[in-house]
Enzyme design. Structure first.
Site, PDB file in Angstrom:
ATOM      1  N   LYS A 149       0.802  -1.298  -0.117  1.00 41.88           N
ATOM      2  CA  LYS A 149       0.001  -0.032  -0.157  1.00 41.88           C
ATOM      3  C   LYS A 149       0.972   1.265   0.025  1.00 41.88           C
ATOM      4  O   LYS A 149       2.114   1.246   0.087  1.00 41.88           O
ATOM      5  CB  LYS A 149      -1.009  -0.119   1.294  1.00 41.88           C
ATOM      6  CG  LYS A 149      -1.855  -1.349   1.031  1.00 41.88           C
ATOM      7  CD  LYS A 149      -2.627  -1.559  -0.098  1.00 41.88           C
ATOM      8  CE  LYS A 149      -3.106  -3.224  -0.203  1.00 41.88           C
ATOM      9  NZ  LYS A 149      -4.307  -3.382   0.752  1.00 41.88           N
TER      10      LYS A 149
HETATM   11  C1  LIG Z   1      -5.212  -4.334   1.025  1.00 41.51           C
HETATM   12  C2  LIG Z   1      -6.584  -4.249   0.988  1.00 41.51           C
HETATM   13  C3  LIG Z   1      -7.523  -4.566   1.944  1.00 41.51           C
HETATM   14  C4  LIG Z   1      -7.400  -5.220   3.205  1.00 41.51           C
HETATM   15  O1  LIG Z   1      -6.126  -4.591   4.093  1.00 41.51           O
HETATM   16  P1  LIG Z   1      -5.517  -5.464   5.170  1.00 41.51           P
HETATM   17  O2  LIG Z   1      -4.642  -4.176   5.922  1.00 41.51           O
HETATM   18  O3  LIG Z   1      -4.507  -6.320   4.567  1.00 41.51           O
HETATM   19  O4  LIG Z   1      -6.511  -6.144   5.850  1.00 41.51           O
HETATM   20  C5  LIG Z   1      -9.094  -4.204   1.863  1.00 41.51           C
HETATM   21  N1  LIG Z   1      -9.325  -3.770   0.897  1.00 41.51           N
HETATM   22  C6  LIG Z   1      -8.750  -3.640  -0.203  1.00 41.51           C
HETATM   23  C7  LIG Z   1      -9.288  -2.916  -1.518  1.00 41.51           C
HETATM   24  C8  LIG Z   1      -7.414  -3.752  -0.254  1.00 41.51           C
HETATM   25  O5  LIG Z   1      -6.402  -3.287  -1.396  1.00 41.51           O
END
Ligand SMILES: *Cc1c(COP(=O)(O)O)cnc(C)c1O
Length: 389
Positions: free
Chosen positions: A190
């Site tokens: 991210k």
């Molecule tokens: C990465 C992601 C999540 C989950 O995030 P985590 O921190 O791993 O729980 C949820 N929704 C989207 C669209 C994502 O890309």
């Protein structure tokens, strides 16, 4: 300066999908947190949360162990148990959070151009049982929020923004996570990372208090706040909660990463623009991301569309050449084994299915070199010219 000059040590041939950018600043902050002796939720969480509020414009922010936890908290803090409209074109976590909090997902379509839901696609999935909407801002681009905000308020629906992929992005100059309840992720792919982690943002103090309690054993006050109170040993559980907290050590990393967000997002945008230009030169078969007027894009993912009948061949060939290309997302959630087993007969998502079968995510990360990007472009070009169906 990057700590691990992995560029020199990693096999020069391999270009990963993503490589987190961790500098001495994050390491120093994590070390400071460890040396402080306070390892669980603490002072760095407060600083991280305050900085996050400032950035998003949402007055309340709660640091958590994941975005999935934030999504679940958003639903649980409002007792949502009916239907929740959400796209099937997302990471499975969005729908999982709906199911694990006791509600039912009702999948809606997306606009294939922006790859996001619109007020129209959400409206088409609203029924008398709908209680909430979780929009997903895909790959770095916010949904067109004005129509969605208006739709939710007209129907009295809770609006949640899965902003996992859009930290730093805005719709009409307003940050994602400030239109409804914001849910952010700090997974290594991210825009900022703490290894694992997430953030919950909201405007309403009551929502914040309930969410904080659910994230912390059902106890509303934090250890730090209690330490400053008169009788810190009193801990009142008002409900059966979870433990979704982020540690002080990880919050220290997040706090430093957040300071570097503008620089890291700027680099993502420069690389994305270069992809756009170079791809436009070499092949008309490739559709690059379209940015809606009013939206800023922070390119958590750079995904292109190519003809579906060549997608798997092109992807396999690129990966053989050491390019960490991938797909976000295929299958769509309604085609995941668990969701097939509880199939909703109303599900008819042709735009979603056709998008999923034609996407390729290309490597993109702030420390990517132009040479690495050229290798990706050469590999994509080569694969497109050689792979026939
Ligand atoms: C990465 C992601 C999540 C989950 O995030 P985590 O921190 O791993 O729980 C949820 N929704 C989207 C669209 C994502 O890309």
């Amino acid at each position: 300066m990057a700590v691990n000059s992995s560029r020199d040590t990693v096999d020069v041939q391999h270009v990963p999908l993503c490589r987190p950018s961790i500098t001495e600043t994050e390491i120093a902050a994590a070390t400071e947190a460890m040396r402080s002796g306070w390892l669980a939720h603490g002072a760095f969480n407060q600083r991280f949360e305050e900085a996050f509020s400032q950035l998003t414009g949402a007055p309340h922010a709660i640091s958590l162990n994941s975005c999935t936890s934030a999504l679940e908290l958003a639903l649980k803090a409002h007792g949502i148990g009916g239907e929740v409209v959400t796209p099937s074109f997302t990471w499975v976590a969005t729908a999982n959070a709906i199911v694990t909090s006791g509600a039912t997902p009702h999948f809606c379509e997306i606009d294939p151009a922006t790859r996001n839901v619109t007020a129209e696609t959400v409206a088409a999935a609203i029924t008398p049982r709908t209680e909430a909407v979780i929009v997903v801002h895909y790959g770095g681009q916010p949904c067109q929020m004005d129509g969605i905000v208006e739709l939710c308020s007209r129907h009295g629906l809770l609006l949640i923004e899965d902003s996992a992929e859009t930290l730093g992005a805005t719709w009409q100059e307003r940050s994602v996570g400030s239109f409804g309840i914001g849910c952010f992720s700090f997974f290594p792919t991210k825009n900022i990372t703490t290894g694992e982690g997430g953030m919950f943002t909201c405007f309403d103090a009551g929502t914040e208090q309930r969410a904080r309690a659910i994230a912390s054993h059902g106890i509303a006050s934090t250890t730090l706040a209690r330490e400053r109170a008169e009788r810190p040993w009193l801990r009142a559980a008002e409900r059966a909660g979870h433990n979704y907290r982020l540690s002080n050590v990880l919050a220290a990393i997040g706090f430093e990463q957040l300071k570097r967000l503008p620089e890291m997002n700027r680099r993502r945008c420069e690389l994305a623009e270069r992809y756009d230009q170079r791809i436009a030169e070499f092949d008309a078969m490739v559709e690059t991301p379209a940015v809606a007027p009013g939206a800023t894009h922070v390119y958590q993912t750079y995904s292109v569309r190519i003809p579906a009948n060549r997608r798997d061949g092109v992807l396999a060939r690129m990966r053989r050449e050491g390019i960490g290309a991938s797909v976000h997302f295929d299958p769509p959630v309604h085609k995941q084994p668990y969701y097939l087993s509880r199939r909703d007969p109303r599900t008819d998502l042709q735009a979603t299915e056709s998008l999923c079968s034609s996407l390729i995510s290309l490597p993109l990360f702030p420390e990517m070199t132009l040479q690495e990007q050229d290798r990706v472009l050469d590999s994509l070009h080569g694969a497109l010219t050689r792979v026939v169906t």
